[in-house]
Design a protein around this motif. Sequence first.
Motif, PDB file in Angstrom:
ATOM      1  N   ILE A  53     -24.702  50.470   7.851  1.00 25.04           N
ATOM      2  CA  ILE A  53     -25.141  51.869   7.774  1.00 25.04           C
ATOM      3  C   ILE A  53     -24.484  52.571   6.593  1.00 25.04           C
ATOM      4  O   ILE A  53     -25.141  53.265   5.825  1.00 25.04           O
ATOM      5  N   ARG A 110     -16.658  54.052  14.885  1.00 29.57           N
ATOM      6  CA  ARG A 110     -17.488  52.939  15.359  1.00 29.57           C
ATOM      7  C   ARG A 110     -18.938  53.396  15.455  1.00 29.57           C
ATOM      8  O   ARG A 110     -19.212  54.536  15.854  1.00 29.57           O
ATOM      9  N   THR A 169     -21.205  52.934  17.585  1.00 33.51           N
ATOM     10  CA  THR A 169     -21.593  53.449  18.909  1.00 33.51           C
ATOM     11  C   THR A 169     -20.951  54.804  19.228  1.00 33.51           C
ATOM     12  O   THR A 169     -21.370  55.455  20.179  1.00 33.51           O
ATOM     13  N   GLY A 222     -27.908  54.593  14.409  1.00 31.34           N
ATOM     14  CA  GLY A 222     -29.092  53.784  14.707  1.00 31.34           C
ATOM     15  C   GLY A 222     -29.828  54.375  15.908  1.00 31.34           C
ATOM     16  O   GLY A 222     -29.202  54.886  16.839  1.00 31.34           O
ATOM     17  N   VAL A 252     -28.614  53.120  19.185  1.00 34.88           N
ATOM     18  CA  VAL A 252     -27.393  53.760  19.696  1.00 34.88           C
ATOM     19  C   VAL A 252     -27.726  55.128  20.290  1.00 34.88           C
ATOM     20  O   VAL A 252     -27.218  55.511  21.345  1.00 34.88           O
ATOM     21  N   ALA A 255     -31.375  50.422   7.657  1.00 35.75           N
ATOM     22  CA  ALA A 255     -30.969  49.527   8.752  1.00 35.75           C
ATOM     23  C   ALA A 255     -32.159  49.302   9.689  1.00 35.75           C
ATOM     24  O   ALA A 255     -32.072  49.485  10.899  1.00 35.75           O
ATOM     25  N   ASN A 256     -33.272  48.919   9.072  1.00 36.49           N
ATOM     26  CA  ASN A 256     -34.504  48.720   9.847  1.00 36.49           C
ATOM     27  C   ASN A 256     -34.478  47.374  10.561  1.00 36.49           C
ATOM     28  O   ASN A 256     -34.145  46.347   9.966  1.00 36.49           O
ATOM     29  N   LYS A 263     -26.629  44.703  25.419  1.00 36.95           N
ATOM     30  CA  LYS A 263     -25.799  45.915  25.369  1.00 36.95           C
ATOM     31  C   LYS A 263     -26.696  47.153  25.409  1.00 36.95           C
ATOM     32  O   LYS A 263     -26.221  48.271  25.481  1.00 36.95           O
ATOM     33  N   LEU A 314     -31.211  43.269  18.893  1.00 36.89           N
ATOM     34  CA  LEU A 314     -31.843  43.644  17.631  1.00 36.89           C
ATOM     35  C   LEU A 314     -32.173  42.392  16.837  1.00 36.89           C
ATOM     36  O   LEU A 314     -31.398  41.431  16.819  1.00 36.89           O
ATOM     37  N   GLU A 366     -33.643  41.193  12.952  1.00 39.38           N
ATOM     38  CA  GLU A 366     -34.110  41.573  11.614  1.00 39.38           C
ATOM     39  C   GLU A 366     -34.821  40.367  11.006  1.00 39.38           C
ATOM     40  O   GLU A 366     -36.032  40.261  11.037  1.00 39.38           O
ATOM     41  N   ILE A 381     -36.574  49.990  15.155  1.00 38.32           N
ATOM     42  CA  ILE A 381     -35.302  50.728  15.081  1.00 38.32           C
ATOM     43  C   ILE A 381     -35.011  51.055  13.613  1.00 38.32           C
ATOM     44  O   ILE A 381     -35.229  50.220  12.734  1.00 38.32           O
TER      45      ILE A 381
HETATM   46  P1  ATP Z   1     -19.935  48.594  16.814  1.00 38.57           P
HETATM   47  O1  ATP Z   1     -19.044  48.542  15.602  1.00 38.57           O
HETATM   48  O2  ATP Z   1     -19.845  49.918  17.515  1.00 38.57           O
HETATM   49  O3  ATP Z   1     -19.816  47.403  17.720  1.00 38.57           O
HETATM   50  P2  ATP Z   1     -22.204  47.344  15.556  1.00 38.57           P
HETATM   51  O4  ATP Z   1     -21.371  46.134  15.321  1.00 38.57           O
HETATM   52  O5  ATP Z   1     -23.502  47.173  16.298  1.00 38.57           O
HETATM   53  O6  ATP Z   1     -21.415  48.537  16.271  1.00 38.57           O
HETATM   54  P3  ATP Z   1     -23.399  47.427  12.997  1.00 38.57           P
HETATM   55  O7  ATP Z   1     -23.606  45.959  13.146  1.00 38.57           O
HETATM   56  O8  ATP Z   1     -22.859  47.954  11.695  1.00 38.57           O
HETATM   57  O9  ATP Z   1     -22.489  47.994  14.144  1.00 38.57           O
HETATM   58  O10 ATP Z   1     -24.790  48.086  13.298  1.00 38.57           O
HETATM   59  C1  ATP Z   1     -25.003  49.437  13.101  1.00 38.57           C
HETATM   60  C2  ATP Z   1     -26.474  49.753  13.277  1.00 38.57           C
HETATM   61  O11 ATP Z   1     -27.240  48.999  12.338  1.00 38.57           O
HETATM   62  C3  ATP Z   1     -27.043  49.393  14.648  1.00 38.57           C
HETATM   63  O12 ATP Z   1     -26.831  50.432  15.589  1.00 38.57           O
HETATM   64  C4  ATP Z   1     -28.509  49.199  14.323  1.00 38.57           C
HETATM   65  O13 ATP Z   1     -29.205  50.430  14.322  1.00 38.57           O
HETATM   66  C5  ATP Z   1     -28.482  48.621  12.909  1.00 38.57           C
HETATM   67  N1  ATP Z   1     -28.538  47.150  12.897  1.00 38.57           N
HETATM   68  C6  ATP Z   1     -27.824  46.287  13.653  1.00 38.57           C
HETATM   69  N2  ATP Z   1     -28.130  45.010  13.389  1.00 38.57           N
HETATM   70  C7  ATP Z   1     -29.075  45.063  12.422  1.00 38.57           C
HETATM   71  C8  ATP Z   1     -29.782  44.072  11.697  1.00 38.57           C
HETATM   72  N3  ATP Z   1     -29.602  42.791  11.913  1.00 38.57           N
HETATM   73  N4  ATP Z   1     -30.619  44.491  10.748  1.00 38.57           N
HETATM   74  C9  ATP Z   1     -30.803  45.795  10.488  1.00 38.57           C
HETATM   75  N5  ATP Z   1     -30.170  46.779  11.164  1.00 38.57           N
HETATM   76  C10 ATP Z   1     -29.318  46.424  12.105  1.00 38.57           C
END
Ligand code: ATP
Length: 216
Positions: free
Chosen positions: A15, A55, A57, A74, A77, A95-96, A119, A159, A161, A180
Amino acid sequence: MNDKKITIALSKGRIFKDTLPLFKHADIEPVEHPEKTRKLIIETNQADVRFLIVRATDVPTYVQYGAADMGVSGKDVIIEHGGDGYYEPLDLKIANCRLMVASPIDEIDEPKKLRIATKYVNSAKKYFAEKGQQVEIIKLYGSMELAPLINLSDRIVDLVETGNTLKANGLKPTEHIRNISSRLIINRASMKMKHQKIKEIMNALEEAVTNKSQQK
Ligand code: ATP
Ligand code: PRP
């Protein structure tokens, strides 16, 4: 909440990386990169704007309580958080990915009552309730792909991608729940009290999103 400053909650990782160019268009640039500092409050080139690094979340919680005036979070979240206390005025189209149900590639029979590891408990409950399908939801905090491999669950909701993580763990996406992307969220009170500055930032971000999609 600091009365004069605009405080923006962001998370590290994808993000932050995708959001930086959008804020740059709004002439807001961090003076340090969060991956290169241990600091959690990062000042920007604008004396009255700062970033909080939290974080992913936790972003909606900081914005809900006004500890941050705005944040980037996201949609996954936001749905789990519930959306109380803030507006969600802008889809930043970064972050699609897709929220999906995934099953083992070699699944033979569908069990009568599915166990779903995820989760994304709220999203999963709503999805299966709308389908009229009774399921048992098992809450996990990460590495969901592991659950069907060791018979903790029959399916997962996660999720997707590229699909590489599912594939590497012998799973395949089976049902699409929703698309998302990341959203700008704004504390309700800040929107009133700091309207001019917030509107300025929102307009610049919106312009950056539009420019980006026109370049594609
Ligand atoms: P935390 O640190 O709280 O555990 P996280 O590890 O899920 O959160 P990120 O992996 O940085 O944090 O994800 C942040 C956001 O990016 C997610 O909430 C989602 O909207 C988006 N996201 C997660 N995985 C993907 C992906 N593979 N491709 C694109 N976007 C994603
Ligand atoms: C997310 C998600 C999947 C993976 C999907 O995890 O939970 O595991 O991305 O992406 P893909 O379809 O391109 O393989 P992330 O990389 O954010 O790691 P995390 O488990 O720390 O959240």
